[in-house]
Write an enzyme that holds these catalytic residues in place. Structure first.
Site, PDB file in Angstrom:
ATOM      1  N   ARG A 188       0.835  -1.215   0.000  1.00  0.00           N
ATOM      2  CA  ARG A 188       0.000   0.000   0.000  1.00  0.00           C
ATOM      3  C   ARG A 188       0.863   1.256   0.000  1.00  0.00           C
ATOM      4  NH1 ARG A 188      -4.217  -2.166   4.524  1.00  0.00           N
ATOM      5  NH2 ARG A 188      -5.356  -3.591   3.152  1.00  0.00           N
ATOM      6  N   ARG A 199      20.489  -8.296   8.152  1.00  0.00           N
ATOM      7  CA  ARG A 199      19.946  -9.641   8.343  1.00  0.00           C
ATOM      8  C   ARG A 199      21.003 -10.667   8.728  1.00  0.00           C
ATOM      9  NH1 ARG A 199      21.721  -9.801   3.208  1.00  0.00           N
ATOM     10  NH2 ARG A 199      21.954 -11.801   2.184  1.00  0.00           N
TER      11      ARG A 199
END
Length: 118
Positions: free
Chosen positions: A16, A89
């Site tokens: 979105r 990560r």
């Protein structure tokens, strides 16, 4: 399951925010990192659940539960780190891999003890 739902919701919010409609998976670099982090976590979840289940049944429930909680924590840190930068990560990735190998060892030890030493 709640972790997977949380990760999926983050992908929906990112879609979105950056106006990327499904089934597209490319676009803004931040969206791509969020999408990859979610996909990576989802890919390893069946392996984790299987190992957790076998280690809990055949080795020890408490030890398996602690390993499971640590794994979930490292995967959350992995997701959070990956969404900020790809290098973020790596630390949690290595920690979660180590915990999966530990669960493999516990599962194997439990299975061997159960089937070879009555």
């Amino acid at each position: 399951v709640l972790f997977l739902a949380y990760f999926a919701m983050q992908v929906i919010y990112a879609r979105r925010k950056f106006k990327i409609s499904p089934p597209e998976t490319a676009g803004h670099p931040e969206f791509e990192r969020i999408f990859r982090a979610q996909a990576n976590c989802s890919e390893y979840f069946p392996i984790f659940i299987s190992l957790l289940w076998v280690a809990g049944i055949f080795f020890h429930q408490g030890v398996a539960a602690v390993c499971g909680l640590l794994y979930l924590h490292t995967r959350l840190k992995y997701f959070q780190g990956y969404t900020v930068a790809a290098q973020g990560r790596l630390g949690p990735l290595y920690a979660s891999a180590w915990l999966l190998w530990l669960l493999v060892g516990l599962a194997l030890a439990g299975l061997l003890a159960h089937f070879l030493w009555p």
